[in-house]
Design a protein around this motif. Structure first.
Motif, short mmCIF file in Angstrom:
data_model
loop_
_atom_site.label_atom_id
_atom_site.label_comp_id
_atom_site.label_asym_id
_atom_site.label_seq_id
_atom_site.Cartn_x
_atom_site.Cartn_y
_atom_site.Cartn_z
N PRO A 1 0.85 -1.08 0.06
CA PRO A 1 -0.12 -0.08 0.00
C PRO A 1 0.96 1.28 -0.05
CG PRO A 1 -0.90 -1.71 1.44
CD PRO A 1 0.51 -2.08 1.04
N GLU B 1 1.19 0.37 -5.20
CA GLU B 1 -0.05 0.13 -5.43
C GLU B 1 -0.56 1.12 -6.55
OE1 GLU B 1 -4.04 -0.08 -2.55
OE2 GLU B 1 -2.37 1.49 -2.18
N PRO C 1 -0.03 -10.35 -0.88
CA PRO C 1 -0.24 -9.14 0.00
C PRO C 1 0.99 -8.96 0.90
CG PRO C 1 -2.24 -10.70 -0.10
CD PRO C 1 -0.83 -11.31 -0.81
N PRO D 1 -1.93 -4.68 2.96
CA PRO D 1 -3.25 -4.28 2.37
C PRO D 1 -4.36 -4.73 2.84
CG PRO D 1 -1.93 -5.71 1.13
CD PRO D 1 -1.03 -5.55 2.34
N GLU E 1 -8.03 -3.65 -1.08
CA GLU E 1 -7.01 -3.38 -1.71
C GLU E 1 -6.44 -4.46 -2.73
OE1 GLU E 1 -5.07 0.43 0.71
OE2 GLU E 1 -4.96 -1.80 1.51
#
Length: 237
Positions: A171, A175, A198, A222, A226
């Motif tokens: 993130p 992203e 992730p 995340p 997301e």
């Protein structure tokens, strides 16, 4: 010939198709900020094995992975020790064992293809980890530029070698570049699967034990939303 190995896993389920015997090689030129195996970075901290030693480890478990599984060389960065990997692969392919390499592609050299041309003769599947599609951000995230990585992806495509693209979702770091990554992947005609991994923080205790500062302290994994959005953008099925 000897190679340095960090560890073996006899029943891997996330390193390629089916059940895999995973060989974690020692040594890596990258210093990914989120790496959860910093203990694999230094080359000669592993245990020295000969190719036949690796073959003998693998063959004991052949009945477990059968026709759908096989052997995956991971790391660290396995292609730091490409000559050793090639010799292991030659032994394994004589027994018809499915082979995979989990690599960042960072060691690829388009000006010296001899070793890579030999390597791909014995590899059924490449798990290619694209850390960041943007070169400047890749440099900040891993300590290296991504030129070799993207050239390796194109090389595998040109040679029609099956590839799974793997991408750790971070993130606020990679992203926002997912559309750019998707555009690059669409240029390749050999991608059989895309995996979103992730980001997680399970490796932090290793950094503390090794006395290494963890670069992403405070960065949260995340959310489910997301991850799902990233899968939608990259066309993950």
């Amino acid at each position: 010939m000897k190679g340095f190995i960090h560890s073996f896993e006899s029943f891997g389920t996330v390193d390629g198709p089916g059940i895999r015997f995973v060989v974690f090689m020692q040594g890596c030129p990258l210093r990914c900020a989120y790496c959860h195996n910093p203990d694999t970075w230094e080359y000669k901290q592993g245990v020295a094995y000969e190719p036949m030693d690796v073959y003998n480890q693998v063959i004991k478990y052949k009945n477990y992975y059968g026709k759908t599984g096989g052997v995956t060389f991971s790391g660290g960065e396995p292609l730091v020790q490409i000559e050793f990997i090639i010799e292991c692969l030659k032994l394994l392919k004589k027994d018809g064992i499915h082979t995979a390499i989990d690599t960042s592609g960072i060691t690829f050299n388009s000006n010296n293809l001899e070793k890579f041309d030999e390597l791909i003769k014995y590899v059924d599947l490449f798990l290619l980890d694209i850390k960041h599609i943007n070169n400047d951000e890749h440099l900040k995230l891993t300590s290296k530029e991504n030129k070799n990585v993207l050239e390796f992806a194109k090389y595998l495509s040109d040679n029609k070698k099956d590839v799974w693209i793997r991408h750790v979702l971070l993130p606020n770091i990679n992203e926002e570049y997912l559309y750019e990554l998707r555009e690059f992947i669409d240029l390749l005609d050999n991608v059989k699967k895309i995996e979103i991994l992730p980001y997680h923080t399970m490796g932090i205790p290793k950094y503390r034990n090794l006395g290494i500062k963890y670069a992403l302290e405070g960065v949260a994994p995340p959310t489910k939303e997301e991850v799902n959005k990233a899968k939608e953008i990259l066309g993950v099925k």
